[in-house]
Design a protein around this motif. Structure first.
Motif, PDB file in Angstrom:
ATOM      1  N   LYS A 121       0.723  -1.304   0.016  1.00  0.00           N
ATOM      2  CA  LYS A 121      -0.106   0.008   0.119  1.00  0.00           C
ATOM      3  C   LYS A 121       0.947   1.100   0.179  1.00  0.00           C
ATOM      4  O   LYS A 121       0.679   2.110  -0.707  1.00  0.00           O
ATOM      5  CB  LYS A 121      -1.047   0.013   1.227  1.00  0.00           C
ATOM      6  CG  LYS A 121      -2.303  -0.395   1.042  1.00  0.00           C
ATOM      7  CD  LYS A 121      -3.111  -0.199   2.089  1.00  0.00           C
ATOM      8  CE  LYS A 121      -4.687  -0.811   1.799  1.00  0.00           C
ATOM      9  NZ  LYS A 121      -5.152  -1.339   3.188  1.00  0.00           N
ATOM     10  N   TYR A 128      -2.420  -0.481 -11.987  1.00  0.00           N
ATOM     11  CA  TYR A 128      -3.697  -0.195 -11.305  1.00  0.00           C
ATOM     12  C   TYR A 128      -4.940  -0.640 -12.222  1.00  0.00           C
ATOM     13  O   TYR A 128      -4.897  -0.608 -13.353  1.00  0.00           O
ATOM     14  CB  TYR A 128      -3.869   1.211 -10.956  1.00  0.00           C
ATOM     15  CG  TYR A 128      -3.039   1.438  -9.832  1.00  0.00           C
ATOM     16  CD1 TYR A 128      -3.310   1.205  -8.305  1.00  0.00           C
ATOM     17  CD2 TYR A 128      -1.843   2.397  -9.853  1.00  0.00           C
ATOM     18  CE1 TYR A 128      -2.465   1.545  -7.394  1.00  0.00           C
ATOM     19  CE2 TYR A 128      -1.068   2.656  -8.713  1.00  0.00           C
ATOM     20  CZ  TYR A 128      -1.738   2.264  -7.579  1.00  0.00           C
ATOM     21  OH  TYR A 128      -0.667   2.489  -6.443  1.00  0.00           O
ATOM     22  N   GLN A 160      -9.486   1.506  -9.678  1.00  0.00           N
ATOM     23  CA  GLN A 160      -8.577   2.094  -8.593  1.00  0.00           C
ATOM     24  C   GLN A 160      -7.908   3.364  -8.982  1.00  0.00           C
ATOM     25  O   GLN A 160      -7.856   3.952  -8.212  1.00  0.00           O
ATOM     26  CB  GLN A 160      -7.389   1.004  -8.502  1.00  0.00           C
ATOM     27  CG  GLN A 160      -7.568  -0.323  -7.520  1.00  0.00           C
ATOM     28  CD  GLN A 160      -6.342  -1.236  -7.656  1.00  0.00           C
ATOM     29  OE1 GLN A 160      -5.626  -1.199  -8.666  1.00  0.00           O
ATOM     30  NE2 GLN A 160      -6.233  -2.117  -6.565  1.00  0.00           N
ATOM     31  N   ASP A 178     -10.261   6.046  -8.174  1.00  0.00           N
ATOM     32  CA  ASP A 178     -10.495   6.400  -6.825  1.00  0.00           C
ATOM     33  C   ASP A 178      -9.249   7.311  -6.787  1.00  0.00           C
ATOM     34  O   ASP A 178      -9.111   8.334  -5.774  1.00  0.00           O
ATOM     35  CB  ASP A 178     -10.036   4.963  -5.975  1.00  0.00           C
ATOM     36  CG  ASP A 178     -11.546   4.317  -5.793  1.00  0.00           C
ATOM     37  OD1 ASP A 178     -12.419   5.054  -6.247  1.00  0.00           O
ATOM     38  OD2 ASP A 178     -11.336   3.176  -5.334  1.00  0.00           O
TER      39      ASP A 178
END
Ligand code: ADP
Ligand code: MG
Length: 453
Positions: free
Chosen positions: A355, A406, A410, A413
């Motif tokens: 992350k 990605y 994603q 976002d």
């Protein structure tokens, strides 16, 4: 010796690959041997093997074919086990997480497994309520290609097994109907081959290639979005194959009618046969998948550990597989048994570090693009639709998708809550412009260099 050609192949691949990808994944490879048209590439670890199989095998096969028309298949084998952390690919510092897959190295008859890039089988596909219809339809198609569902259209989110099922159809047909000519390709490859054929004025051989197959497997057909010329070409290919009762199988991340900017005549044709969805696996199916993957890797994992992974990794099968594979390799490096406690700690670390890395690097992409094109980060994340802002924003979408892997949602976002169809549209736009507009290509090359430094 045919293996002497490898430096040339690598040089050609370097031209079409971003620098970090090239250095990380392609440079450490070698051509080990060639036998009866089967080329074997040696790779240092399974991360590299997976990356190559997902991203470069088609290109490599094509390049080899230019020198040796007798190429029948290309396969990868792992030549050195990972002995220290330093051996792990460094691309992570660029933010990409290697896509995990636990395909065993083909041993008995690799040409059966890997020709045309068909690595997946029905045998190692775990069936649950989420994919039962798609699985059944795929099996029927594999048994009676061209007779039952034509076309077969499989759709679902990322990492849920669409490519796996589609390749399994191809593998089964090759086994049961060895005379049938099969092409497995991605929509992106189809598109770039078509563009290349136009450029070289070799459209007739392109048409011949795709219109003379018994089975056409075409992956991620949503990328036809916005590509009018390729849509036109695919329309004719589709009609000819369909009329001749040749099997067509397509995958996409959404329903035909949800694919933006796709001609109506294609949308309707895509629904002529069977449209089957693949959903996310539920808990029980996730456990079953983990059991199958652990068995494939020959590693015994305690039930409570499997349950723990199945509870914490819920998004898709690729990530499920990724968690398991990373847990296994971390434990091997630490030379410990995987207890529940160890798994909990290791996975927390794995999730946290991936992350962190990904947020750092997506930030870096946005900042770099903003700086390079002289706009504000805030505007890229905002909703202004002026040309000066839309172009950089679309470049960001393209880079996040193609450099960092990605998914479209994603990226949506990360860019302040944009719809994934907007992202798909933007990414597709740049992908198309890259081929036709030198300035865009130049911008991308510069940005990729800036990002990798
Ligand atoms: P998609 O094409 O839908 O993005 P893939 O077919 O590439 O997804 O699947 C991602 C990974 O998950 C692959 O390694 C695939 O083998 C594995 N996988 C997906 N679904 C299953 C399943 N039902 N059983 C076993 N493996 C699966
Ligand atoms: Mg896929």
């Amino acid at each position: 010796m045919k293996t002497g050609i490898w430096p040339d192949i690598l040089a050609a691949l370097e031209q079409k690959t971003s620098k970090p990808n090239f250095v990380t994944w392609l440079k450490p490879t070698q051509l080990l041997e060639e036998k009866n048209g089967l080329f074997v590439i040696g790779v240092p670890n399974h991360y590299t093997k997976n990356w190559l199989e997902q991203h470069a095998l088609n290109d490599i096969t094509q390049l080899l074919t230019q020198h040796y028309p007798e190429v029948r298949a290309v396969s990868c084998v792992i030549t050195e086990p990972i002995t220290s952390l330093e051996d792990l690919p460094l691309l992570q510092s660029f933010g990409t997480q290697p896509e995990e897959s636990t395909e065993p190295v083909a041993t008995e008859s690799p040409e059966d497994d890997l020709a045309f890039g068909l690595q997946h089988r029905f045998e190692n596909f775990v069936v649950g309520n989420n994919n039962r219809l798609a699985f059944a339809a795929a099996q029927v198609v594999a048994e009676k290609p061209g007779e039952a569902y034509n076309p077969l259209f499989l759709y679902g989110g990322v990492g849920l097994g669409k490519t796996h099922l589609m390749q399994a159809i191809g593998s089964a047909i090759r086994l049961n109907h060895p005379k049938k000519k099969i092409i497995y390709t991605s929509c992106e490859t189809f598109t770039s081959e078509f563009i290349e054929a136009l450029r070289l004025k070799e459209v007739s051989s392109f048409k011949k290639k795709y219109r003379n197959v018994d089975v056409l497997l075409i992956d991620d057909i949503q990328f036809l979005s916005n590509k009018e010329g390729t849509q036109e070409e695919f329309f004719h290919t589709f009609n000819i194959l369909h009329q001749a009762k040749r099997q067509i199988v397509m995958t996409a991340d959404r329903l035909p009618r949800e694919i933006a900017n796709l001609e109506e005549r294609l949308t309707s044709r895509f629904g002529w046969g069977m449209v089957a969805d693949i959903q996310s696996p539920n808990y029980e199916t996730r456990v079953a998948i983990l059991q199958a993957k652990a068995a494939e890797q020959g590693v015994a994992i305690r039930p409570e550990v499997m349950e723990f992974i199945a509870n914490t990794t819920t998004s898709n099968v690729r990530e499920l597989e990724g968690s398991l594979t990373r847990l296994i390799s971390t434990a091997q490096l630490d030379a410990v048994e995987i207890t529940l406690e160890y798994a909990a700690r290791a996975l927390k670390e794995i999730i946290r570090s991936s992350k962190e890395k990904s947020s750092v690097s997506s930030k870096k992409v946005i900042q770099t693009v903003a700086q390079y094109l002289g706009v504000e980060v805030m505007d890229i994340l905002g909703s202004k639709r002026t040309k000066e802002i839309v172009y950089p924003r679309q470049l960001v979408m393209y880079l996040l998708r193609n450099e960092l892997g990605y998914s479209f949602p994603q990226i949506g976002d990360l860019l302040g809550g944009k719809d994934h169809t907007t992202v798909m549209h933007g990414e597709g736009k740049i992908a198309a412009l890259k081929k036709t507009d030198d300035r865009v290509e130049q911008d991308l090359t510069t940005l990729q260099t800036l990002l990798s430094s």
